[in-house]
Design an enzyme around this catalytic site. Structure first.
Site, mmCIF file in Angstrom:
data_model
loop_
_atom_site.group_PDB
_atom_site.id
_atom_site.type_symbol
_atom_site.label_atom_id
_atom_site.label_comp_id
_atom_site.label_asym_id
_atom_site.label_seq_id
_atom_site.Cartn_x
_atom_site.Cartn_y
_atom_site.Cartn_z
ATOM 1 N N HIS A 237 36.060 33.964 31.801
ATOM 2 C CA HIS A 237 36.485 34.102 33.354
ATOM 3 C C HIS A 237 35.398 33.716 34.294
ATOM 4 O O HIS A 237 35.547 32.897 35.327
ATOM 5 C CB HIS A 237 36.555 35.461 33.602
ATOM 6 N N TYR A 375 34.212 35.593 53.503
ATOM 7 C CA TYR A 375 33.547 36.093 54.764
ATOM 8 C C TYR A 375 32.133 35.230 54.625
ATOM 9 O O TYR A 375 31.449 35.274 53.534
ATOM 10 C CB TYR A 375 33.344 37.434 55.131
HETATM 11 C C1 BG6 Z 1 39.806 40.907 30.275
HETATM 12 C C2 BG6 Z 1 38.915 41.589 29.456
HETATM 13 O O1 BG6 Z 1 40.089 39.785 29.865
HETATM 14 O O2 BG6 Z 1 39.742 40.776 31.621
HETATM 15 C C3 BG6 Z 1 38.563 43.026 29.788
HETATM 16 O O3 BG6 Z 1 38.983 41.622 28.180
HETATM 17 C C4 BG6 Z 1 38.547 42.930 31.323
HETATM 18 O O4 BG6 Z 1 37.678 43.567 29.279
HETATM 19 C C5 BG6 Z 1 39.700 42.417 32.112
HETATM 20 O O5 BG6 Z 1 38.457 44.288 31.490
HETATM 21 C C6 BG6 Z 1 39.238 42.098 33.470
HETATM 22 O O6 BG6 Z 1 40.476 41.650 34.482
HETATM 23 P P1 BG6 Z 1 41.197 41.971 35.619
HETATM 24 O O7 BG6 Z 1 42.020 41.263 35.963
HETATM 25 O O8 BG6 Z 1 41.308 43.528 35.623
HETATM 26 O O9 BG6 Z 1 39.839 42.029 36.363
#
Ligand code: BG6
Length: 462
Positions: A237, A375
């Site tokens: 992510h 912002y």
């Molecule tokens: C997932 C992880 O990919 O993303 C989790 O495995 C995490 O540990 C989650 O909590 C967070 O996703 P979001 O969309 O709730 O921010």
């Protein structure tokens, strides 16, 4: 052709992901008439379940309004369930029969693999052998992380998938790429004249991409302990967000033009070393309430004395003309003080400062979660209020449309693993002790020292 039926198959239909994300997403897409009316849905799993039981499991997540009841009933009428085992060929033949029965032999097929990674190989092999579209239809496969646990295992999986499917048939989900604000980064940067001229090392001192969650492993300790926060959140992510913030302007908005630019960012990054990171693990807060009393090691599904980090901060560098010398800092933590995901881009201090350092550093904040906002200090635009589709909903629609822009290409994945693999192996072999931080705190203080050392002036989030 436009009128060909579609069949959307949910592999792992009885699981958590299916009920929380996938069934609700396809229902919303159907409700809003975003997917073809002649789409049928087939659930596949090992448990002996009726459609009614699946429906009941999903109910709390479907958000059905009074006026939508009729449409909701219609949605479930388009659903059916096939009970089968993932390693039984006969069951895949039955699944194929069902798909053909509900969708004819012209149907386009989407398989969403909401299953544990240990089943990826067998299930994809069986889909390839028994369930591919015939005649004019296409087949698309949606897969979920984890895509391996390091370069080697990921490349093994990629080779396996590559031997069965073309890259155009594979949709690797990183659900962060489906989030509204993440999708806004490219238009924000390249769709207006305000930011781009200063988006470089001459004007930007540092970039901090941070993910904070106020809860711990929540019974997912078994999975988490094997992977840790770097694999769970940072390598996918946060690194995806970094690519979007740092990439050069693509020659078009075509999926591969964008992904080519993201790969170039990754290729310009060095592999991380232990010195580049701060690792932490949460401990219980005796004065906290409920879950906060328990530390990571108190989770019975976590292995005893585990050194798996639940917090990590990593300083990365992008060695190219635009970014040379600018720290891109990635931070993520579970069981910390707030729920926020944001990008903070700090501009260099001005020369001849009239205010003698009394003002806050110029900072552009792109807030991805919990609310969406962009912002600049106090001035800003916020996109609150509008009903926005959820990440999964957007991404599944993209698969129907054949748009791969917001999915991870295999070379991108390989580069992302290259950056993190040596570090992950070091952590695995040397087991550096993660720094304890209290449940609900802002994370280890060492992380904030590291931010300061890397030209990021932390002033808390506001
Ligand atoms: C997932 C992880 O990919 O993303 C989790 O495995 C995490 O540990 C989650 O909590 C967070 O996703 P979001 O969309 O709730 O921010």
């Amino acid at each position: 052709e436009a009128s060909a039926p579609h069949v959307f198959v949910i592999m792992g239909a009885s699981g958590d992901l299916a009920k929380k994300k996938i069934y609700p997403s396809v229902w919303w897409l159907y409700r809003d008439r975003l997917i073809p009316e002649n789409t049928m849905f087939v659930g596949f799993a090992r448990s002996d379940l009726t459609m009614k039981e699946i429906r009941d499991k999903c109910q709390p997540y479907m958000e059905v309004k009074e006026a939508e009841q009729e449409r909701y009933e219609q949605f479930w009428e388009l659903n059916c369930y096939v009970r089968g085992s993932n390693d039984t060929q006969r069951d895949f033949e039955l699944l194929n029969q069902k798909i053909t029965e509900v969708g004819t032999d012209r149907a386009n097929r989407i398989f969403h693999l909401a299953i544990p990674p240990s089943l990826f190989v067998i299930v994809t092999s069986n889909i390839k052998k028994f369930c591919m579209a015939t005649k004019s239809g296409w087949t698309r496969i949606i897969i979920e992380k984890p895509f391996g646990r390091d370069s080697e295992s990921s490349s093994k999986l990629s080779n396996h998938l590559g031997s069965l499917f073309k890259e155009e048939e594979l949709y690797r989900i990183d659900h962060y790429l489906g989030k509204e604000m993440v999708q806004n980064i490219i238009p924000l940067r390249f769709g207006n004249q305000i930011f781009e001229p200063t988006w470089n090392r001459d004007n930007i001192a540092s970039v901090f991409i941070s993910f904070k969650e106020p809860f711990g492993t929540h019974g997912r300790g078994g999975y988490f302990d094997e992977f840790g926060i770097i694999r769970d959140v940072m390598q996918n992510h946060l690194l995806q967000i970094l690519c979007l913030v740092a990439m050069e302007k693509p020659c078009s908005t075509a999926a591969d033009d964008i992904r080519d630019e993201k790969v170039k960012v990754l290729k310009s990054m060095d592999e991380l070393m232990l010195d580049d990171v701060v690792l932490g693990q949460y401990v219980g807060d005796p004065e906290g309430e409920g879950d906060a009393k328990d530390g990571y090691l108190d989770d019975p599904t976590v292995s005893q004395g585990s050194a798996t980090p639940t917090y990590a901060l990593a300083v990365t560098k992008i060695n190219n003309e635009r970014w040379d010398g600018v720290p891109f800092i990635l931070g993520c933590g579970k069981a910390v003080d707030e729920r926020t995901v944001e990008v903070r881009i700090q501009h260099r201090d001005v020369d001849g400062d009239l205010f003698h350092g009394q003002t806050k550093r110029n900072e552009l904040v792109i807030r991805i979660q919990p609310d969406r906002a962009i912002y600049y200090e106090t001035y800003g635009t916020s996109y609150k209020g509008a009903k926005l589709p959820l990440a999964y909903e957007r991404l599944i629609l993209d698969v129907f449309c054949g748009s791969q822009m917001h999915f991870v290409r295999s070379d991108e994945l390989a580069e992302a693993w290259r950056v993190f693999t040596p570090l992950l192996h070091k952590i695995q072999n040397e087991k550096p002790k993660p720094i304890p931080y209290k449940y609900g705190s802002r994370g280890p203080e060492e992380a904030y020292k590291k931010l300061a050392e890397n030209d990021f002036k932390y002033s808390g989030s506001d």
